[in-house]
Design a protein around this motif. Structure first.
Motif, PDB file in Angstrom:
ATOM      1  N   TYR A 185       0.833  -1.186   0.000  1.00  0.00           N
ATOM      2  CA  TYR A 185       0.000   0.000   0.000  1.00  0.00           C
ATOM      3  C   TYR A 185       0.880   1.252   0.000  1.00  0.00           C
ATOM      4  N   ALA A 186       0.373   2.291  -0.652  1.00  0.00           N
ATOM      5  CA  ALA A 186       1.129   3.541  -0.731  1.00  0.00           C
ATOM      6  C   ALA A 186       0.900   4.360   0.526  1.00  0.00           C
ATOM      7  N   TYR A 187       1.935   4.574   1.275  1.00  0.00           N
ATOM      8  CA  TYR A 187       1.881   5.439   2.452  1.00  0.00           C
ATOM      9  C   TYR A 187       3.272   6.018   2.643  1.00  0.00           C
ATOM     10  N   ASP A 188       3.333   7.134   3.368  1.00  0.00           N
ATOM     11  CA  ASP A 188       4.610   7.810   3.536  1.00  0.00           C
ATOM     12  C   ASP A 188       5.394   7.297   4.734  1.00  0.00           C
ATOM     13  N   VAL A 189       4.691   7.151   5.860  1.00  0.00           N
ATOM     14  CA  VAL A 189       5.390   6.725   7.068  1.00  0.00           C
ATOM     15  C   VAL A 189       4.498   5.812   7.901  1.00  0.00           C
ATOM     16  N   GLU A 190       5.131   5.030   8.768  1.00  0.00           N
ATOM     17  CA  GLU A 190       4.425   4.239   9.770  1.00  0.00           C
ATOM     18  C   GLU A 190       4.948   4.652  11.132  1.00  0.00           C
ATOM     19  N   VAL A 191       4.030   5.018  12.025  1.00  0.00           N
ATOM     20  CA  VAL A 191       4.408   5.422  13.373  1.00  0.00           C
ATOM     21  C   VAL A 191       3.544   4.640  14.366  1.00  0.00           C
ATOM     22  N   ASP A 192       4.207   3.824  15.174  1.00  0.00           N
ATOM     23  CA  ASP A 192       3.513   3.035  16.197  1.00  0.00           C
ATOM     24  C   ASP A 192       2.368   2.208  15.617  1.00  0.00           C
TER      25      ASP A 192
END
Length: 465
Positions: free
Chosen positions: A19-26
């Motif tokens: 999937y297209a996403y910029d960042v993952e946080v927690d």
């Protein structure tokens, strides 16, 4: 060999899709807008499960971003998501954001969200339990197409400001959670008898559409417009008070209100739009005010409990199917001296060949030669109906009703039934006065020498002087 290589390449491409996403946080995925320092919750490599708490800010490479939206498809299909906490920083919930979240049983939308997108909570009905409760804040101004469609498990809706609710722009009936929910709570108080506050000037389309828990509505004079389908499908709605500040009954406003047994239209109403009272099967009589000029298509279609109709001289046009499928229709009083422009199918399937039409004596021939009016089984003059009071007191046939004329006042007594609607019309069909009986008595103020008094479903001609 070439085909095998192409197939292998295709399999490898599918296996590496993410999937297209910029960042993952927690464990939460975001797209970020660096210049605005804003972040949007989105979908990622894994479905969200169990309980998720969205923070109001995230920090990426030392930069703080405000979490301001839940993006399109962010939680779509997350079937094991059980609860979600949304921060006050979020202002919008995107299209299909929570659709098909079968284990999500309740959700509280914070008082910062202004818009809910198309299909946002569509089909959140689980196999054992689905979305049953939702809290919508005062800040929401628009809810998109079928946002709560197919939410069969939805039971209650919680709001805190009725004025704000009346102003929400619902795209359609299923944009409103009341389409399925049977209980509306305002500040934790269950609402069945609805009192619209005087601060409300308009009731938006679909505002209470489908709310089967509603039994009565009182609308103040501050309200000037009631939107399309605002009360459509309110099956247990029995009574409505419409103020004289309203001029139009809009499309499907009360359609499907099958328990609505009476409706008093004020003299301000000039148009009844398409399907306004379609399928109001408990209506037995309908009296139109002398302000009405047009009755639109299917306005009273399928009102199969309707037995009598009084149409004033002001009506100039009756569109097709206006009174179609009203098979219990017995009497129609039309005071229009000039035959209204009437759709051929205005009384289609209403079996008017077994009904009686009353019209002004001077217009008898015109009605007898004009379709669909000529199809009535019996056509009589209005003047031939009832009797004339010679001495001011008249015992109406075998009924104990007494009418006494004193100056410009008619005193009625021995009225059968409680809270019976009493009306007085002049011979042109103009409404002169309207009241409701109390303890079997009522008073009407009239100035004409001859008036038509309507007591419930019975009409009586009275000489007052």
């Amino acid at each position: 060999m070439i085909k095998r290589l192409l197939l292998l390449a295709a399999i490898m491409m599918v296996a590496t899709v993410s999937y297209a996403y910029d960042v993952e946080v927690d464990g939460i995925y975001y797209n970020i807008v660096p210049k605005a320092k804003k972040a949007e919750v989105t979908s990622g490599d894994k479905h969200y499960v169990n309980s998720v708490t969205i923070p109001s800010t995230i920090t990426v490479d030392g930069v703080v971003y405000d979490v301001t939206s839940i993006g399109e498809n962010a939680f779509d299909g997350c079937q094991r998501l059980t609860s979600i906490t949304i921060p006050n920083s979020v202002t919008s919930i995107g299209e299909r954001a929570f659709s098909r979240c079968f284990d999500l049983t309740s959700i509280t939308i914070p008082n910062s969200v202004t818009s809910i997108g198309d299909y946002a909570f569509w089909n959140c009905s689980g196999y054992s339990s689905g979305l049953t409760s939702i809290t919508i804040p005062n800040s929401v101004t628009s809810i998109g197409r079928s946002a709560f469609g197919a939410d069969d498990d939805l039971k209650d809706v919680h709001i805190s400001d009725l004025k704000a609710w009346c102003e929400i722009d619902f795209y359609d009936g299923e944009a409103n959670p009341l389409c399925y929910a049977q209980e509306l709570y305002i500040n934790d108080n269950l609402i069945d008898n609805l009192e619209i506050p005087s601060s409300v000037t308009s009731i938006s389309r679909y505002a209470f559409c489908g709310y089967e828990g509603l039994t009565s509505v009182n609308i103040p004079n501050s309200v000037t417009s009631i939107g399309n389908s605002a009360f459509g499908g309110c099956k247990n709605l029995k009574s409505v008070e419409i103020p004289n500040s309203v001029t139009v009954i809009n499309v499907n406003t009360f359609s499907g209100c099958s328990s609505l047994s009476s409706i008093n239209l004020p003299n301000s109403i000039n148009i009844i739009q398409d399907g306004a009272f379609f399928g109001c099967t408990s209506l037995t009589s309908m009296t139109f005010p002398n302000s009405i000029s047009i009755i639109r298509s299917s306005a009273f279609s399928a009102c199969n409990g309707l037995k009598s109709i009084i149409i004033p001289n002001s009506v100039k046009e009756i569109e097709p199917h206006s009174f179609a499928n009203c098979k219990n229709l017995e009497k129609v009083y039309c005071y229009a001296k000039d035959v209204p422009m009437t759709g051929y199918s205005a009384f289609e399937n209403s079996e008017i060949e077994y009904s009686t039409l009353y019209v002004p004596e001077a217009s008898l021939d015109a009605y007898k030669t004009t379709e669909p009016w000529s199809s009535f089984g019996t056509i009589k003059s209005i003047e031939s109906e009832g009797g004339v009071v010679e001495d001011g007191i008249w015992d109406v046939m075998t009924q104990p009703l007494l009418i006494q004329s004193v100056g410009n006042t008619l005193n009625l007594s021995n009225i059968g039934g409680e809270a019976t609607i009493i009306e007085a019309y002049n011979t042109s069909g103009l409404l002169l006065d309207r009241t409701v009986s109390h303890d079997g008595k009522a008073q009407l103020c009239v100035s004409d020498e001859i008036v038509i008094v309507k007591v419930g479903n019975k009409s009586i001609k009275v000489k007052t002087k």
